[in-house]
Write an enzyme that holds these catalytic residues in place. Structure first.
Site, mmCIF file in Angstrom:
data_model
loop_
_atom_site.group_PDB
_atom_site.id
_atom_site.type_symbol
_atom_site.label_atom_id
_atom_site.label_comp_id
_atom_site.label_asym_id
_atom_site.label_seq_id
_atom_site.Cartn_x
_atom_site.Cartn_y
_atom_site.Cartn_z
ATOM 1 N N GLN A 190 19.882 8.128 15.059
ATOM 2 C CA GLN A 190 20.019 9.566 14.296
ATOM 3 C C GLN A 190 20.165 9.657 12.889
ATOM 4 O O GLN A 190 20.587 8.693 12.404
ATOM 5 C CB GLN A 190 21.441 9.875 15.101
ATOM 6 C CG GLN A 190 21.488 11.572 15.240
ATOM 7 C CD GLN A 190 22.436 12.199 16.235
ATOM 8 O OE1 GLN A 190 22.686 11.420 17.271
ATOM 9 N NE2 GLN A 190 22.956 13.296 15.805
ATOM 10 N N SER A 216 21.107 2.175 17.719
ATOM 11 C CA SER A 216 21.916 3.252 18.534
ATOM 12 C C SER A 216 21.075 3.922 19.636
ATOM 13 O O SER A 216 20.514 3.427 20.604
ATOM 14 C CB SER A 216 22.401 4.197 17.540
ATOM 15 O OG SER A 216 23.440 5.164 18.194
ATOM 16 N N LEU A 217 20.697 5.229 19.367
ATOM 17 C CA LEU A 217 19.845 6.015 20.413
ATOM 18 C C LEU A 217 18.454 5.336 20.588
ATOM 19 O O LEU A 217 17.787 5.493 21.406
ATOM 20 C CB LEU A 217 19.587 7.575 20.106
ATOM 21 C CG LEU A 217 18.678 7.805 19.196
ATOM 22 C CD1 LEU A 217 17.103 8.027 19.695
ATOM 23 C CD2 LEU A 217 19.101 9.171 18.205
ATOM 24 N N ARG A 254 23.505 12.042 26.825
ATOM 25 C CA ARG A 254 24.312 11.157 25.790
ATOM 26 C C ARG A 254 24.626 12.124 24.810
ATOM 27 O O ARG A 254 25.792 12.048 24.135
ATOM 28 C CB ARG A 254 23.440 10.137 25.389
ATOM 29 C CG ARG A 254 24.001 9.097 24.572
ATOM 30 C CD ARG A 254 23.006 7.889 24.210
ATOM 31 N NE ARG A 254 23.490 6.694 23.316
ATOM 32 C CZ ARG A 254 23.659 6.713 22.055
ATOM 33 N NH1 ARG A 254 22.654 7.567 21.415
ATOM 34 N NH2 ARG A 254 23.914 5.875 21.623
ATOM 35 N N HIS A 274 30.251 5.710 18.311
ATOM 36 C CA HIS A 274 30.543 4.133 18.346
ATOM 37 C C HIS A 274 31.846 3.727 18.159
ATOM 38 O O HIS A 274 32.183 2.934 17.433
ATOM 39 C CB HIS A 274 29.637 3.420 17.618
ATOM 40 C CG HIS A 274 27.780 3.701 17.864
ATOM 41 N ND1 HIS A 274 27.732 3.151 19.106
ATOM 42 C CD2 HIS A 274 27.049 4.311 17.503
ATOM 43 C CE1 HIS A 274 26.432 3.556 19.218
ATOM 44 N NE2 HIS A 274 26.121 4.215 18.302
ATOM 45 N N GLN A 334 27.618 0.612 24.826
ATOM 46 C CA GLN A 334 27.037 0.820 23.415
ATOM 47 C C GLN A 334 27.562 1.969 22.929
ATOM 48 O O GLN A 334 27.766 2.380 21.711
ATOM 49 C CB GLN A 334 25.492 0.961 23.692
ATOM 50 C CG GLN A 334 24.558 1.065 22.210
ATOM 51 C CD GLN A 334 23.780 2.079 22.249
ATOM 52 O OE1 GLN A 334 24.063 3.346 22.610
ATOM 53 N NE2 GLN A 334 22.588 2.094 21.700
#
Length: 311
Positions: A9, A94-95, A119, A203, A252
């Site tokens: 992101q 991440s994503l 998510r 996170h 995660q």
């Protein structure tokens, strides 16, 4: 050896994917499939904005994924080669880990889009807006950042969210603790603390409700063995087992993105070229982690043609 890497992101921008879709029907089909999966005009939002709507977590996550996968599909179609012919490993920030799994055939495109939409929604719902925050610590390594986070917590949540590179670490937690951390940077020999324009504290343990939502969805999702190993954020190591991949994706949501270690371990595994899809954020991080490797960013048709000419 080559690794394909996929951004997280923050790499979204109005206009993303538009020129690629105009130049390639293959790319256009990817955006259409994602729109169909999500039952929304996401591609129109990507092309025209408004920016504040595209930046919403639930839109940004599938948009960034779709843009990267469209770029990859064009390369595979134009070059007549599969991902496994072109790289030895995949990884995502991440994503981007979901994008990497989709790229490697572990997740199909529709499932990836649906999982990322959920998510994004789950992460947004986990903490009321304003209660959590994130800050980038510039001129900080992991040790300094962890020390600062511990000092600033004072009973609140404040932890390392992203270990990006040797000069940048992101912390996440309760807004009060993040603001305290920013005020304490000089005491911890950190150059600067910058509050990030995010709508939730990603996170960290405050994301536990989102982790539970993803655990339920991932339990039902079809996951196949990836064509090449995927380096996971929470272990900074290669994963190919489908049950392990499922567990790692759940972890995660609340765990630290160990990007610096992932790049070091990929380099250790013999990777000499890192190719970023649909963004220009990760290449800079990779260079700060390992100056010896080559980095390439693929966004436009010109980028794709130059890359295909080089392989």
């Amino acid at each position: 050896m080559r690794a394909f890497i996929f951004p997280g992101q923050g790499s979204q921008a109005v206009g993303m994917g538009k020129a690629l879709a105009e130049a390639s029907n293959t790319a256009h089909e990817v955006f259409q499939e994602v729109d169909h999966a999500l039952e929304q005009n996401l591609f129109q939002l990507m092309c025209e904005g408004p920016e504040d709507e595209l930046t919403l977590t639930e839109n940004a996550q599938p948009a960034i994924m779709a843009n990267a996968i469209a770029t990859l599909r064009v390369i595979e179609k134009e070059g007549g080669k599969s991902l496994a012919d072109l790289c030895s490993y995949v990884a995502g920030h991440s994503l981007g880990e979901y994008t990497a799994l989709c790229a490697a055939g572990a997740l199909n495109l529709t499932t990836t889009a649906e999982l990322l939409k959920l998510r994004g929604q789950s992460m947004q719902k986990a903490v009321p807006v304003g209660e959590g925050g994130m800050a980038a610590l510039l001129g900080a390594d992991i040790k300094k950042a962890a020390g600062l986070a511990k000092a600033a917590a004072q009973g609140d949540v404040c932890t390392v969210a992203n270990d990006n590179d040797p000069t940048q670490v992101v912390i996440s937690g309760h807004m009060g603790a993040i603001e305290r951390a920013i005020s304490l940077v000089k005491e911890h020999e950190i150059k600067r603390g910058v509050l990030l324009p995010v709508s939730a504290p990603f996170h960290c343990s405050l994301m536990q409700p989102a982790a539970e939502a993803m655990e339920g969805a991932l339990a039902e999702a079809s996951i196949l063995p990836p064509a090449v190993p995927v380096f996971a954020n929470v272990t900074a190591d290669a994963a190919s087992d489908t049950d392990e991949i499922r567990q790692l994706l759940v972890q995660q949501v609340t765990g630290t993105v160990r990007w610096r270690e992932s790049v070091l371990n990929l380099s250790e595994a013999g990777v000499e070229q890192f190719v970023e899809f649909g963004g220009k954020v990760l290449g800079g991080m990779v260079k700060r982690i390992n100056k010896e490797v080559e980095t390439t960013s693929l966004i436009s048709m010109d980028d794709i043609e130059a890359f295909l000419a080089s392989v």
